[in-house]
Design a protein around this motif. Sequence first.
Motif, mmCIF file in Angstrom:
data_model
loop_
_atom_site.group_PDB
_atom_site.id
_atom_site.type_symbol
_atom_site.label_atom_id
_atom_site.label_comp_id
_atom_site.label_asym_id
_atom_site.label_seq_id
_atom_site.Cartn_x
_atom_site.Cartn_y
_atom_site.Cartn_z
ATOM 1 N N ALA A 185 3.888 1.805 -1.219
ATOM 2 C CA ALA A 185 4.996 1.790 -2.179
ATOM 3 C C ALA A 185 5.334 3.188 -2.671
ATOM 4 O O ALA A 185 6.510 3.516 -2.896
ATOM 5 C CB ALA A 185 4.650 0.885 -3.362
ATOM 6 N N ARG A 186 4.337 4.058 -2.819
ATOM 7 C CA ARG A 186 4.603 5.404 -3.335
ATOM 8 C C ARG A 186 5.359 6.267 -2.318
ATOM 9 O O ARG A 186 5.833 7.355 -2.666
ATOM 10 C CB ARG A 186 3.300 6.088 -3.745
ATOM 11 C CG ARG A 186 2.359 6.413 -2.609
ATOM 12 C CD ARG A 186 1.018 6.895 -3.163
ATOM 13 N NE ARG A 186 0.096 7.345 -2.146
ATOM 14 C CZ ARG A 186 -0.666 6.553 -1.402
ATOM 15 N NH1 ARG A 186 -0.573 5.230 -1.537
ATOM 16 N NH2 ARG A 186 -1.496 7.064 -0.517
ATOM 17 N N PHE A 187 5.448 5.797 -1.078
ATOM 18 C CA PHE A 187 6.176 6.531 -0.046
ATOM 19 C C PHE A 187 7.540 5.911 0.249
ATOM 20 O O PHE A 187 8.139 6.190 1.284
ATOM 21 C CB PHE A 187 5.345 6.584 1.242
ATOM 22 C CG PHE A 187 4.086 7.386 1.104
ATOM 23 C CD1 PHE A 187 4.118 8.766 1.197
ATOM 24 C CD2 PHE A 187 2.872 6.762 0.862
ATOM 25 C CE1 PHE A 187 2.958 9.520 1.071
ATOM 26 C CE2 PHE A 187 1.704 7.500 0.730
ATOM 27 C CZ PHE A 187 1.743 8.884 0.826
ATOM 28 N N ASP A 188 8.033 5.093 -0.648
ATOM 29 C CA ASP A 188 9.317 4.424 -0.425
ATOM 30 C C ASP A 188 10.414 5.453 -0.135
ATOM 31 O O ASP A 188 10.650 6.376 -0.929
ATOM 32 C CB ASP A 188 9.688 3.600 -1.661
ATOM 33 C CG ASP A 188 10.811 2.623 -1.384
ATOM 34 O OD1 ASP A 188 10.522 1.529 -0.888
ATOM 35 O OD2 ASP A 188 11.983 2.970 -1.654
ATOM 36 N N ASP A 238 0.816 -1.218 0.000
ATOM 37 C CA ASP A 238 0.000 0.000 0.000
ATOM 38 C C ASP A 238 0.846 1.263 0.000
ATOM 39 O O ASP A 238 0.439 2.294 -0.557
ATOM 40 C CB ASP A 238 -0.906 0.028 1.236
ATOM 41 C CG ASP A 238 -2.025 -0.997 1.196
ATOM 42 O OD1 ASP A 238 -2.337 -1.499 0.100
ATOM 43 O OD2 ASP A 238 -2.584 -1.285 2.273
#
Length: 326
Positions: free
Chosen positions: A253-256, A251
């Motif tokens: 992944a865009r904040f890696d 969920d």
Amino acid sequence: MSQQAMNVTHRMVPSPGGRIHVVEQGAGPLVLLVHGFPESWYSWRHQLPALASAGYRAAAIDVRGYGRSSKPGDLEAYRMLELVEDNAAVVEALGERSAVVVGHDWGSVIAANSALLRPDVFRAVGMLSVPYAPRGGPRPSEVFARMGGDEEFYVAYFQEPGRAEAEIEPDVRGWLAGIYAAFSGDTTAGPGAPDPHFVSRGGRLRDRFPAGRLPGWLSEDELDFYAGEFERTGMSGALHRYRNMDRDWEDLARFDGAPITQPSLFAGGALDASTTWMADAIKAYPATLPGLVTSEVLDGCGHWIQQERPAEINRLLTGWLAALPA
């Protein structure tokens, strides 16, 4: 400290998962307090009056799956995105537009992600015991499977629904007493003893817990309160948090690698494995927490930091809060 002596207000507020139980004290800027495993709003019993006396509206919640809050039946309802939205919903239900969020243990992770995902609501974040580490690396289940060698890491042990419940629920009070003692600064087994973070193949986590006495911060009556909560609710709602770590990894992944930029605080215990195992995360704070104001590791302290050292944590929290922009 009894609930009556605390002069707190209990209320139920709507949330995406049903209702959240909130315990409040004081008036002023809102400070949302988020507990960890296996605890409840009651783990903030020493902070509620201290924050209220310092001029804040302190609000401690029962996280979804705990205490009087709703307990959805779907395991996936306990993923991080849902818990962040619960926190935002509590702020709105309390009639506020923003809040400072402070968490301990899993609550630290929930608080950090609340600040990361909802900077429009959470203007500052305090994290106790579990350092902030941005999303990244391999899938969590792969990491946990490699830990422990011939033994099983406790997070991996918690993954299978019903397995840990079968260990805990026949003697909730005894199991809670054991885990609180195992990770407290004054009752930890110490170097050379079997590590209570791991389970022997075919064994139980409680086989590693010290027996015979409660930690100094926990009275029999306080243990009774915690045990009564879990006797009523069961353990599955609490354990489902662990069972969503791979979903969280997907969920978010865009904040890696994403930093948290709001003003922040961290405090950990020198005898807490969460602090020692994640020492590299603390060293990375200049990059991952560029708004860090306060960071302290308390000598001789274990995992249950705001209960083991309430006066020190209250001092750190109130000093940090006073320095925040209005």
